[in-house]
Design a protein around this motif. Structure first.
Motif, PDB file in Angstrom:
ATOM      1  N   ILE A 103      -8.021 -19.553 -21.893  1.00  0.00           N
ATOM      2  CA  ILE A 103      -9.442 -19.237 -21.728  1.00  0.00           C
ATOM      3  C   ILE A 103      -9.615 -17.961 -20.910  1.00  0.00           C
ATOM      4  CG2 ILE A 103     -11.617 -20.004 -20.685  1.00  0.00           C
ATOM      5  CD1 ILE A 103     -10.821 -22.867 -21.446  1.00  0.00           C
ATOM      6  N   GLY A 104      -8.808 -17.826 -19.864  1.00  0.00           N
ATOM      7  CA  GLY A 104      -8.879 -16.622 -19.033  1.00  0.00           C
ATOM      8  C   GLY A 104      -8.548 -15.373 -19.823  1.00  0.00           C
ATOM      9  N   ALA A 105      -7.509 -15.461 -20.683  1.00  0.00           N
ATOM     10  CA  ALA A 105      -7.115 -14.309 -21.494  1.00  0.00           C
ATOM     11  C   ALA A 105      -8.210 -13.930 -22.474  1.00  0.00           C
ATOM     12  CB  ALA A 105      -5.822 -14.619 -22.243  1.00  0.00           C
ATOM     13  N   VAL A 106      -8.833 -14.939 -23.105  1.00  0.00           N
ATOM     14  CA  VAL A 106      -9.915 -14.676 -24.064  1.00  0.00           C
ATOM     15  C   VAL A 106     -11.102 -14.026 -23.363  1.00  0.00           C
ATOM     16  CG1 VAL A 106     -11.628 -15.771 -25.562  1.00  0.00           C
ATOM     17  CG2 VAL A 106      -9.245 -16.498 -25.671  1.00  0.00           C
ATOM     18  N   ILE A 107     -11.464 -14.557 -22.184  1.00  0.00           N
ATOM     19  CA  ILE A 107     -12.599 -13.998 -21.430  1.00  0.00           C
ATOM     20  C   ILE A 107     -12.294 -12.564 -21.008  1.00  0.00           C
ATOM     21  CG2 ILE A 107     -13.910 -14.165 -19.291  1.00  0.00           C
ATOM     22  CD1 ILE A 107     -13.679 -17.220 -19.537  1.00  0.00           C
ATOM     23  N   ALA A 108     -11.060 -12.314 -20.561  1.00  0.00           N
ATOM     24  CA  ALA A 108     -10.682 -10.962 -20.135  1.00  0.00           C
ATOM     25  C   ALA A 108     -10.764  -9.982 -21.289  1.00  0.00           C
ATOM     26  CB  ALA A 108      -9.265 -10.984 -19.551  1.00  0.00           C
ATOM     27  N   MET A 109     -10.250 -10.392 -22.465  1.00  0.00           N
ATOM     28  CA  MET A 109     -10.307  -9.531 -23.647  1.00  0.00           C
ATOM     29  C   MET A 109     -11.755  -9.264 -24.049  1.00  0.00           C
ATOM     30  SD  MET A 109      -7.377  -8.471 -24.759  1.00  0.00           S
ATOM     31  CE  MET A 109      -7.696  -8.108 -26.483  1.00  0.00           C
ATOM     32  N   ALA A 110     -12.569 -10.316 -24.013  1.00  0.00           N
ATOM     33  CA  ALA A 110     -13.982 -10.163 -24.384  1.00  0.00           C
ATOM     34  C   ALA A 110     -14.687  -9.206 -23.426  1.00  0.00           C
ATOM     35  CB  ALA A 110     -14.672 -11.526 -24.393  1.00  0.00           C
ATOM     36  N   MET A 111     -14.393  -9.316 -22.135  1.00  0.00           N
ATOM     37  CA  MET A 111     -15.019  -8.442 -21.144  1.00  0.00           C
ATOM     38  C   MET A 111     -14.598  -6.996 -21.352  1.00  0.00           C
ATOM     39  SD  MET A 111     -17.105 -10.090 -19.262  1.00  0.00           S
ATOM     40  CE  MET A 111     -17.333  -8.922 -17.931  1.00  0.00           C
ATOM     41  N   ILE A 112     -13.316  -6.790 -21.632  1.00  0.00           N
ATOM     42  CA  ILE A 112     -12.826  -5.421 -21.857  1.00  0.00           C
ATOM     43  C   ILE A 112     -13.503  -4.821 -23.083  1.00  0.00           C
ATOM     44  CG2 ILE A 112     -10.804  -4.050 -22.500  1.00  0.00           C
ATOM     45  CD1 ILE A 112      -9.136  -5.960 -20.739  1.00  0.00           C
ATOM     46  N   MET A 164      -1.033 -25.972 -26.419  1.00  0.00           N
ATOM     47  CA  MET A 164      -2.078 -25.066 -25.944  1.00  0.00           C
ATOM     48  C   MET A 164      -2.931 -25.726 -24.870  1.00  0.00           C
ATOM     49  SD  MET A 164      -1.989 -22.047 -27.296  1.00  0.00           S
ATOM     50  CE  MET A 164      -3.664 -21.497 -27.034  1.00  0.00           C
ATOM     51  N   LYS A 165      -3.152 -27.033 -25.017  1.00  0.00           N
ATOM     52  CA  LYS A 165      -3.976 -27.746 -24.039  1.00  0.00           C
ATOM     53  C   LYS A 165      -3.364 -27.686 -22.653  1.00  0.00           C
ATOM     54  CE  LYS A 165      -6.369 -30.972 -27.092  1.00  0.00           C
ATOM     55  NZ  LYS A 165      -6.526 -32.377 -27.504  1.00  0.00           N
ATOM     56  N   LYS A 166      -2.047 -27.630 -22.607  1.00  0.00           N
ATOM     57  CA  LYS A 166      -1.379 -27.558 -21.312  1.00  0.00           C
ATOM     58  C   LYS A 166      -1.645 -26.214 -20.624  1.00  0.00           C
ATOM     59  CE  LYS A 166       2.408 -30.689 -22.576  1.00  0.00           C
ATOM     60  NZ  LYS A 166       3.873 -30.812 -22.760  1.00  0.00           N
ATOM     61  N   ASN A 167      -1.911 -25.186 -21.470  1.00  0.00           N
ATOM     62  CA  ASN A 167      -2.160 -23.843 -20.930  1.00  0.00           C
ATOM     63  C   ASN A 167      -3.606 -23.409 -21.173  1.00  0.00           C
ATOM     64  OD1 ASN A 167       0.686 -23.244 -20.202  1.00  0.00           O
ATOM     65  ND2 ASN A 167       0.986 -23.410 -22.408  1.00  0.00           N
TER      66      ASN A 167
END
Length: 413
Positions: free
Chosen positions: A101-110, A93-96
């Motif tokens: 983080i981007g996916a989590v932020i996008a989901m949170a924003m939606i 996961m650390k490699k990605n």
């Protein structure tokens, strides 16, 4: 070939999650190597012999040190062919990290944007009332940009707005997606009375005349007269007999009328009262499971009243099976009240009078009451009460233009 020791490995799956590897060993004396590991109480499983000099098995990552020590005493080659468990998953996961983080932020924003108020629409209200309601909504937290689950549910909003606006007959509240819709029905203002044609005033119910005020027309009754429904009270025909004039009779005729009311009161009553003690809890509901967040006290009331408000999260236009739950638990006490017959009679008279006030015209007055019948039956006090009420008994009826001066004193409805 399989290896077991110390009975069943009760927490094997926990160890697997913590991290395990698949080991491939080539060389001679493989059995001695395996036995040494077992003597060191190293847990291994899924041991498989592929040929005379090749074997594979699985072990916990924490025991790799014992394997390395054992390999020093045996001529074998060791390879780790597969790694599994939480430590390796985290490493991958650390490699990605950026993508994750981007996916989590996008989901949170939606989620946030899907549960935000984007529009408020008020229909059916005059500009003045609409401006007033908009200000009230801001006080209640209903404004663009606020989160829906931090605001009262539509039914509670409807009750609060109804209490705050006496000039509104009804207000409907509906939440569609990210938009609040308010449908307002204002109280009708009295319309200007149209010019009326010639008319008489007759009695609309049986009564004894108490007083009258005639603005137009010719009174044909006196105070203390007993009148019946339909009887002429004020004539709309005035002037000389040979030259009658037809007018729209106007006036107020006050008559004493009678109402009979039946009422029953239990001599022994049981009722519930709120003590004022309450607990508030906040949690998240996922499907059929609830996770408490705030208000974790486990205080129990002997009797309680529970009120819950659920606000579901939304993803675009869909409701998710995730809800914020606000629960209020209030303590309730049960009380018993036993009335004497005299106390029950007093209560019954009060109840009957309140009910009567609701059914008679607003400008009517109750001038007398009399108990006609009273009895106790099956633990209840039963009363039959007669009330004297002074009210306006006037009713307007049109006059035919060809009607003659000599009118009958009893005109049909």
């Amino acid at each position: 070939m399989k290896c077991k020791w110390g009975g069943e490995m009760k927490n094997l799956w926990l160890g697997k999650v913590a991290g395990h590897i698949t080991v491939k060993i080539e060389g001679k004396g493989l059995e001695r190597l395996i036995n040494k590991l077992i003597r060191e109480k190293v847990r291994i499983w899924n041991v498989k012999r592929h040929n005379e000099e090749l074997i594979t098995f699985q072990m916990f990552i924490k025991d790799v040190t014992y394997l390395r020590e054992a390999v020093h005493y045996h001529r074998v080659k060791v390879r780790f062919i597969k790694k599994a468990g939480l430590p390796f998953y985290i490493k991958r996961m650390k490699k990605n990290t950026g993508f994750f983080i981007g996916a989590v932020i996008a989901m949170a924003m939606i989620l946030i944007l899907s549960n935000m108020i984007w529009d408020i629409q008020i229909k059916g209200a005059s500009p003045e009332v609409e401006y007033k309601i908009n200000n009230q909504l801001k006080q209640l937290g209903v404004k663009k940009g606020n989160l829906q689950f931090l605001i009262d549910d539509p039914l509670t909003l409807q009750r609060k707005l109804s209490r705050m606006n006496e000039d509104i007959t009804w207000i409907g509240v509906e939440l569609k997606g990210t938009t609040y819709h308010f449908q307002v029905v204002e109280k009708e203002q009295p319309e200007e009375q149209e010019k009326q044609g010639p008319q008489h005033i007759i009695a609309k119910k049986e009564a004894v005349i108490v007083d009258y005020f005639v603005e137009k027309g010719q009174p044909v009754i006196s105070v203390h007269d007993f009148v019946k429904p339909g009887q002429l009270l004020v004539s709309g025909i005035i002037g000389k007999e040979d030259e009658p004039e037809y007018v729209s009779a106007k006036g107020e005729i006050l008559g004493k009328t009678w109402y009979d009311t039946k009422v029953e009161v239990q001599l022994q009553n049981e009722f519930e009262l709120l003590t004022g003690k309450e607990m508030k809890k906040t949690g998240i509901k996922i499907g059929d499971y609830s996770i408490p967040i705030w208000g974790l006290k486990k205080e129990q009331y002997k009797k309680e009243q529970i009120e819950s408000d659920e606000t579901y999260l939304k993803f675009f236009k869909w409701s998710l099976p995730i809800a914020f739950v606000k629960t209020t638990i209030r303590e309730v006490e049960t009380h018993e009240k036993t009335y004497t017959e005299k106390e029950a009679e007093k209560l019954a008279l009060s109840i009957a009078k309140k009910d009567l006030v609701k059914s008679i015209p607003k400008d009517a007055q109750i001038v007398g009451e009399k108990v006609l019948h009273q009895k106790v039956e099956n633990g209840k006090l039963k009363l039959l009460i007669s009330y004297d009420v002074v009210e306006n008994i006037a009713k307007a009826v049109p006059i035919h233009p060809k009607e003659k001066k000599k009118e009958k004193t009893n005109i049909p409805n």
